[in-house]
Motif scaffolding. Structure first.
Motif, PDB file in Angstrom:
ATOM      1  N   GLN A 137       0.986  -1.190   0.045  1.00  0.00           N
ATOM      2  CA  GLN A 137      -0.186   0.212  -0.035  1.00  0.00           C
ATOM      3  C   GLN A 137       0.827   1.259   0.188  1.00  0.00           C
ATOM      4  N   ARG A 138       1.836   1.173   0.657  1.00  0.00           N
ATOM      5  CA  ARG A 138       2.865   2.119   0.795  1.00  0.00           C
ATOM      6  C   ARG A 138       3.403   2.455  -0.620  1.00  0.00           C
TER       7      ARG A 138
ATOM      8  N   GLN B  81       2.049   1.781  -3.425  1.00  0.00           N
ATOM      9  CA  GLN B  81       1.006   1.999  -4.701  1.00  0.00           C
ATOM     10  C   GLN B  81       0.759   3.706  -4.102  1.00  0.00           C
ATOM     11  N   ASN B  82       0.681   4.087  -3.007  1.00  0.00           N
ATOM     12  CA  ASN B  82       0.568   5.486  -2.656  1.00  0.00           C
ATOM     13  C   ASN B  82       1.597   6.583  -3.016  1.00  0.00           C
ATOM     14  N   ASN B  83       2.699   5.944  -3.021  1.00  0.00           N
ATOM     15  CA  ASN B  83       3.990   6.703  -3.310  1.00  0.00           C
ATOM     16  C   ASN B  83       5.053   5.916  -3.913  1.00  0.00           C
TER      17      ASN B  83
END
Length: 90
Positions: free
Chosen positions: A42-43, A45-47
């Motif tokens: 998730q980290r 995908q977000n950045n």
């Protein structure tokens, strides 16, 4: 010169309570692996330019994870840290 390697074969027979504790620990290890991997995904995908979190960063996340999921407190903390180390190495 010859090198002789010796080994010992050992088999353990845990009782029912020990078996339950082992299954709890293995399940918690698997749960922490999946949670940490999901957080890292998730980290990313977000950045996408962010670096993969290191082992010490994952170890710092264990305390809030244990507060969110109290059943993790039944597991040995060292085994959870080994999971973080293995995930970081992978």
């Amino acid at each position: 010169m010859t090198i002789v390697l010796k080994g010992i074969k050992l088999r353990l027979y845990p009782n029912k309570q020990q078996q339950a504790q082992l299954w709890q620990m293995f399940g918690n290890d698997r749960f922490v692996w999946n949670q940490m991997l999901d957080m890292a995904k998730q980290r990313y995908q977000n950045n996408p330019s962010s670096q993969f979190i290191d082992q010490y960063g994952m170890d710092a996340l264990l305390k809030p994870l244990k507060q969110e999921y109290p059943f993790l407190k039944r597991s040995d903390s060292t085994s959870l840290q080994v999971v973080n180390h293995n995930l970081y190495q992978a």
